[in-house]
Design an enzyme around this catalytic site. Structure first.
Site, mmCIF file in Angstrom:
data_model
loop_
_atom_site.group_PDB
_atom_site.id
_atom_site.type_symbol
_atom_site.label_atom_id
_atom_site.label_comp_id
_atom_site.label_asym_id
_atom_site.label_seq_id
_atom_site.Cartn_x
_atom_site.Cartn_y
_atom_site.Cartn_z
ATOM 1 N N GLY A 26 14.026 13.015 16.513
ATOM 2 C CA GLY A 26 13.606 14.343 16.970
ATOM 3 C C GLY A 26 14.202 14.678 18.315
ATOM 4 O O GLY A 26 14.034 13.938 19.273
ATOM 5 N N SER A 27 14.909 15.803 18.433
ATOM 6 C CA SER A 27 15.636 16.057 19.664
ATOM 7 C C SER A 27 16.179 17.482 19.697
ATOM 8 O O SER A 27 15.791 18.338 18.912
ATOM 9 C CB SER A 27 16.785 15.057 19.790
ATOM 10 O OG SER A 27 17.549 15.039 18.589
#
Length: 231
Positions: free
Chosen positions: A187-188
């Site tokens: 997640g980013s």
């Protein structure tokens, strides 16, 4: 042997240790409890899915800037580039791409050119969907000069869950559009900074495919005036 090589190519090397660990834990759980073993197998399958490393059909042109990541175009606005790159107080167009845990997390070079500078900045781990993540979160900033002489910036940003940024670039590297250069785990967000007069070909809310979606075209005149939110 080629089949085994192809198998490893479609999984990013950063995932090997995670997949092996999940598989081992699944095996141990299964020896005690069948249901726990099934849960472990599902977790292992998800880990393999997360670290997938698919090939892409990359548009070939020195004029184009392509998306460096899969995800949603979360925001398009005027913003200052990361100060650590020394570009001063000249605003650029920032295109922010948010990656959820189901997106491909392998990052790609957005344009043909040369890497001028890199800077790793330790920071916080706010939710990557928040605007302040671009300023305060851990990030890896890259400044490059495109084959057309334009300076652009792309930034890997860690998120609430992501805790490791991997960047394989070095200053002076000659790079090609669509080449894999790194990954952000779990997640980013990836920001791309472009000159203000750049003709954009994406809009907020659009789904981007890393290595394929064309973000901008330096060969076009900017014909659309975008409205930007200042916050």
């Amino acid at each position: 042997m080629k089949q085994y090589n192809d198998l490893f190519k479609i999984i990013h090397r950063e995932g090997y240790i995670f997949i092996a660990s999940f598989a081992l834990v699944s095996f141990l759980l299964a020896s005690f409890n069948e249901k726990l073993g099934c849960i472990g197998c599902i977790a292992t399958a998800w880990c393999i899915y997360f670290f997938r490393n698919p090939d892409r059909f990359v548009p070939i042109s020195d004029d184009l800037v392509i998306s460096p990541a899969d995800g949603i175009i979360q925001e398009i606005k005027e913003a200052l580039p990361p100060p650590e790159l020394g570009l001063g107080d000249v605003e650029m167009i920032r295109v922010s791409i948010f990656l959820n845990i189901f997106n491909v997390h392998v990052n790609r070079i957005p344009a043909n050119g040369k890497i001028l500078a890199l800077h790793y900045n330790p920071g916080k781990f706010f939710n990557a969907s928040l605007d302040k993540a671009s300023i305060y979160n851990e990030r890896q900033s890259v400044l490059m000069e495109t084959a057309q002489g334009q300076k652009i910036v792309f930034v890997q940003i860690a998120g609430l869950i992501a805790r490791r940024i991997v960047c394989d670039l070095e200053e002076g590297n000659e790079v090609k559009t669509g080449e894999r250069y790194g990954i952000i785990r779990f997640g980013s967000r990836v920001d791309v900074y472009l000159p203000l007069k750049t003709a954009l070909l994406v809009s907020k809310g659009q789904t981007a495919i890393g290595g394929e979606t064309i973000i901008a075209d330096f060969g076009r005149k900017k014909t659309t005036e975008f409205k930007f939110d200042r916050k």
